[in-house]
Design a protein around this motif. Structure first.
Motif, PDB file in Angstrom:
ATOM      1  N   GLY A   1       0.807  -1.206   0.000  1.00  0.00           N
ATOM      2  CA  GLY A   1       0.000   0.000   0.000  1.00  0.00           C
ATOM      3  C   GLY A   1       0.841   1.257   0.000  1.00  0.00           C
ATOM      4  O   GLY A   1       0.659   2.152  -0.817  1.00  0.00           O
ATOM      5  N   TRP A   2       1.821   1.337   0.918  1.00  0.00           N
ATOM      6  CA  TRP A   2       2.576   2.568   1.069  1.00  0.00           C
ATOM      7  C   TRP A   2       3.476   2.856  -0.108  1.00  0.00           C
ATOM      8  O   TRP A   2       3.573   3.990  -0.559  1.00  0.00           O
ATOM      9  N   MET A   3       4.183   1.813  -0.597  1.00  0.00           N
ATOM     10  CA  MET A   3       5.112   2.103  -1.671  1.00  0.00           C
ATOM     11  C   MET A   3       4.411   2.324  -2.994  1.00  0.00           C
ATOM     12  O   MET A   3       4.978   2.911  -3.904  1.00  0.00           O
ATOM     13  N   GLY A   4       3.147   1.859  -3.119  1.00  0.00           N
ATOM     14  CA  GLY A   4       2.438   2.110  -4.360  1.00  0.00           C
ATOM     15  C   GLY A   4       1.974   3.538  -4.493  1.00  0.00           C
ATOM     16  O   GLY A   4       1.596   3.981  -5.576  1.00  0.00           O
ATOM     17  N   LEU A   5       1.992   4.276  -3.374  1.00  0.00           N
ATOM     18  CA  LEU A   5       1.430   5.625  -3.393  1.00  0.00           C
ATOM     19  C   LEU A   5       2.254   6.592  -4.206  1.00  0.00           C
ATOM     20  O   LEU A   5       1.726   7.530  -4.776  1.00  0.00           O
ATOM     21  N   ASN A   6       3.587   6.398  -4.278  1.00  0.00           N
ATOM     22  CA  ASN A   6       4.428   7.400  -4.909  1.00  0.00           C
ATOM     23  C   ASN A   6       4.820   7.025  -6.325  1.00  0.00           C
ATOM     24  O   ASN A   6       5.773   7.554  -6.845  1.00  0.00           O
ATOM     25  N   GLN A   7       4.089   6.086  -6.952  1.00  0.00           N
ATOM     26  CA  GLN A   7       4.525   5.600  -8.252  1.00  0.00           C
ATOM     27  C   GLN A   7       3.749   6.261  -9.371  1.00  0.00           C
ATOM     28  O   GLN A   7       2.570   6.565  -9.234  1.00  0.00           O
ATOM     29  N   THR A   8       4.439   6.444 -10.504  1.00  0.00           N
ATOM     30  CA  THR A   8       3.746   6.953 -11.690  1.00  0.00           C
ATOM     31  C   THR A   8       3.744   5.942 -12.820  1.00  0.00           C
ATOM     32  O   THR A   8       3.038   6.109 -13.785  1.00  0.00           O
ATOM     33  N   GLN A   9       4.536   4.875 -12.683  1.00  0.00           N
ATOM     34  CA  GLN A   9       4.596   3.883 -13.745  1.00  0.00           C
ATOM     35  C   GLN A   9       3.580   2.801 -13.432  1.00  0.00           C
ATOM     36  O   GLN A   9       3.566   2.256 -12.334  1.00  0.00           O
ATOM     37  N   THR A  10       2.729   2.480 -14.401  1.00  0.00           N
ATOM     38  CA  THR A  10       1.615   1.586 -14.097  1.00  0.00           C
ATOM     39  C   THR A  10       2.069   0.176 -13.730  1.00  0.00           C
ATOM     40  O   THR A  10       1.455  -0.477 -12.883  1.00  0.00           O
ATOM     41  N   ARG A  11       3.169  -0.278 -14.348  1.00  0.00           N
ATOM     42  CA  ARG A  11       3.597  -1.633 -14.007  1.00  0.00           C
ATOM     43  C   ARG A  11       4.097  -1.718 -12.575  1.00  0.00           C
ATOM     44  O   ARG A  11       3.876  -2.720 -11.881  1.00  0.00           O
ATOM     45  N   LYS A  12       4.737  -0.651 -12.096  1.00  0.00           N
ATOM     46  CA  LYS A  12       5.188  -0.688 -10.701  1.00  0.00           C
ATOM     47  C   LYS A  12       3.991  -0.627  -9.750  1.00  0.00           C
ATOM     48  O   LYS A  12       3.983  -1.270  -8.708  1.00  0.00           O
ATOM     49  N   ILE A  13       2.959   0.166 -10.119  1.00  0.00           N
ATOM     50  CA  ILE A  13       1.765   0.227  -9.278  1.00  0.00           C
ATOM     51  C   ILE A  13       1.137  -1.147  -9.187  1.00  0.00           C
ATOM     52  O   ILE A  13       0.724  -1.613  -8.115  1.00  0.00           O
ATOM     53  N   LEU A  14       1.056  -1.849 -10.359  1.00  0.00           N
ATOM     54  CA  LEU A  14       0.469  -3.180 -10.329  1.00  0.00           C
ATOM     55  C   LEU A  14       1.342  -4.161  -9.570  1.00  0.00           C
ATOM     56  O   LEU A  14       0.830  -5.107  -8.964  1.00  0.00           O
ATOM     57  N   ALA A  15       2.680  -3.947  -9.558  1.00  0.00           N
ATOM     58  CA  ALA A  15       3.548  -4.813  -8.764  1.00  0.00           C
ATOM     59  C   ALA A  15       3.239  -4.656  -7.278  1.00  0.00           C
ATOM     60  O   ALA A  15       3.114  -5.649  -6.546  1.00  0.00           O
ATOM     61  N   PHE A  16       3.079  -3.403  -6.829  1.00  0.00           N
ATOM     62  CA  PHE A  16       2.779  -3.229  -5.407  1.00  0.00           C
ATOM     63  C   PHE A  16       1.380  -3.713  -5.069  1.00  0.00           C
ATOM     64  O   PHE A  16       1.140  -4.208  -3.959  1.00  0.00           O
ATOM     65  N   SER A  17       0.461  -3.620  -6.042  1.00  0.00           N
ATOM     66  CA  SER A  17      -0.859  -4.176  -5.773  1.00  0.00           C
ATOM     67  C   SER A  17      -0.760  -5.687  -5.621  1.00  0.00           C
ATOM     68  O   SER A  17      -1.425  -6.298  -4.777  1.00  0.00           O
TER      69      SER A  17
END
Lengths: 346, 98
Positions: free
Chosen positions: A166-182
């Motif tokens: 949850g926390w590390m996904g907050l500061n991402q702008t790249q969609t693949r990284k957001i999906l990785a943290f999800s």
């Protein structure tokens, strides 16, 4: 990539997954994991871009170490108990080493550092394979050994995964990284329940695969690798923005959609097992994920950019939409009323 | 635990630590991976000897086949990193930072 190489890679992925999920002996489980690792490396590095090669190197090192640890933990168990059955892992050191190895394979905290970077460096469809198919054999092994795993360690890793995802996904702008943290935070949900009701782990994994496949295929059609591209993708295929929003809200776990079902059942089971504080903590931590899912849905669907884009808007794209998007999105939004049937069959 | 098992345990643990604490070169990490696989091979080979099960003799050979494939893949990754990043230094692999 040549069709021949793609055929061999995809066939080897299916073979490796099937070998592991149908195995009774630790050597066969290890074999399947190794075949999977070797088969997906060409798919990650097929574009020969420096980022792709770097992602492939990181993936290879982590997964090879984890496979060796799986074999070693089964060897320790064999020295102590004299047998190689997967469901009878009774030696405590072997169980802890296996937990560490599976955490490395899956991307659970504290062995998650490779996962966002590998997803970022691989192409979108390979990232989908990395999040769904490559997680299936380790989750199967977790399911098979669930009666001999250590609940405090698993609960700690699960809560830390939900928090960190949850926390590390907050500061991402790249969609693949957001999906990785999800993915990391969903793995936390899967792991917290594995010692109490392993069937719920598998159910969470299946539903997570459906929802994340819907999102990945959607982003693959519009080639939205970053948030800025997502903002202007409404012009390409407007219906896809709506389906993306629904799939993202389902991933977040909002009630009328399917993603609510695993969270609900897990919290119910945890409460029945007198683990109410763990249930409360993990439910609150998934609110962090809700924020970035809502932000993605907001930027892609609910708002339109105020000015015209710098380049020609594409009103018609050449590649047809994958029909699987329709199937996965409808499954990931409409399965909640079927929950009594799902409960009866898991 | 017998002295033989302890030596396999120690070899695996030391090479695992070597893999975890790798410093400069990718090839040292690959070497430690190979050393882990070697210790597993000898341990698996000792199993049919101490338990008199002849049917288990296939296991070390199977393991060796897969670990050879893995070693070849690791070396291919090394060559690929030389082509894209210029060397096998691990601190050059920083294009994907958060």
């Amino acid at each position: 990539m040549s069709p021949h190489a793609k055929l061999i890679s995809s066939f080897s992925l299916i073979l490796g997954t099937t070998i592991t999920i149908s195995s009774n002996h630790w050597i066969m489980a290890w074999t399947g994991l190794e075949i999977n690792t070797l088969a997906i490396l060409p798919l990650i590095s097929k574009s020969h871009h420096p980022r792709a090669i770097e992602a492939a190197i990181k993936y290879f090192l982590v997964q090879a170490t984890a496979s060796a640890l799986v074999l070693f933990s089964s060897m320790i168990n064999a020295w102590a108990t004299g047998q190689w059955d997967i469901t009878q892992l009774s030696h405590p050191t072997a169980s802890i080493l296996l937990t560490a190895a599976l955490a490395m394979k899956l991307g659970l905290v504290p062995f998650h550092f490779w996962f966002p970077e590998v997803l970022q460096g691989s192409p979108m469809t390979t990232a989908l394979l990395l999040s769904t198919v490559m997680k299936f054999p380790p989750i199967t092994i977790l399911f098979l050994t669930s009666n001999s795993l250590n609940p405090p360690i698993l609960t700690t890793m699960a809560l830390a995964s939900a928090a960190l995802g949850g926390w590390m996904g907050l500061n991402q702008t790249q969609t693949r990284k957001i999906l990785a943290f999800s993915s990391i935070s969903h793995l936390g949900w899967m792991t917290i329940i594995v010692t109490y009701s392993p069937n719920l782990t598998l159910l969470t994994f299946y539903l997570y695969s459906l929802m994340t496949a819907a999102v990945f295929l959607n982003l693959n059609t519009t080639k939205a690798m970053s948030l800025t591209t997502m903002m202007t993708s409404w012009a390409k295929i407007p219906t896809l923005s709506t389906t993306l929003m629904l799939a993202l809200l389902s991933l977040a776990g909002l009630p009328p959609l399917t993603g609510f079902l695993p969270k609900w059942l897990i919290m119910q089971e945890l409460t029945k097992q007198e683990m109410t504080s763990a249930a409360t903590i993990i439910a609150i931590l998934s609110l962090l994920g809700l924020f970035f899912y809502l932000r993605l849905a907001y930027y892609s669907t609910i708002t339109l950019p105020p000015n015209s884009t710098n380049h020609m808007k594409q009103w018609h794209i050449n590649k047809p939409t994958s029909p699987m998007i329709a199937i996965f999105t409808s499954l990931s939004t409409l399965l909640l009323p079927l929950s009594p049937m799902i409960l009866a069959t898991i | 635990m017998s002295i033989l098992h302890l030596s396999f345990y120690a070899t695996f643990a030391l090479s695992g630590l070597g893999l975890a604490f790798h410093r400069t070169h990718l090839i040292s990490a690959l070497l430690c991976l190979e050393s882990m696989m070697l210790s597993m091979y000898v341990a698996l080979s000792a199993w049919p000897t101490e338990n008199h099960t002849a049917t288990f003799t296939l296991a070390p050979i199977l393991m060796l086949a897969f670990s050879a494939c893995e070693a070849a893949t690791g070396l291919a990754m090394l060559v690929a990193s030389s082509r894209t990043h210029g060397s096998d230094h691990l601190h050059n692999l920083n294009l994907l930072q958060c």
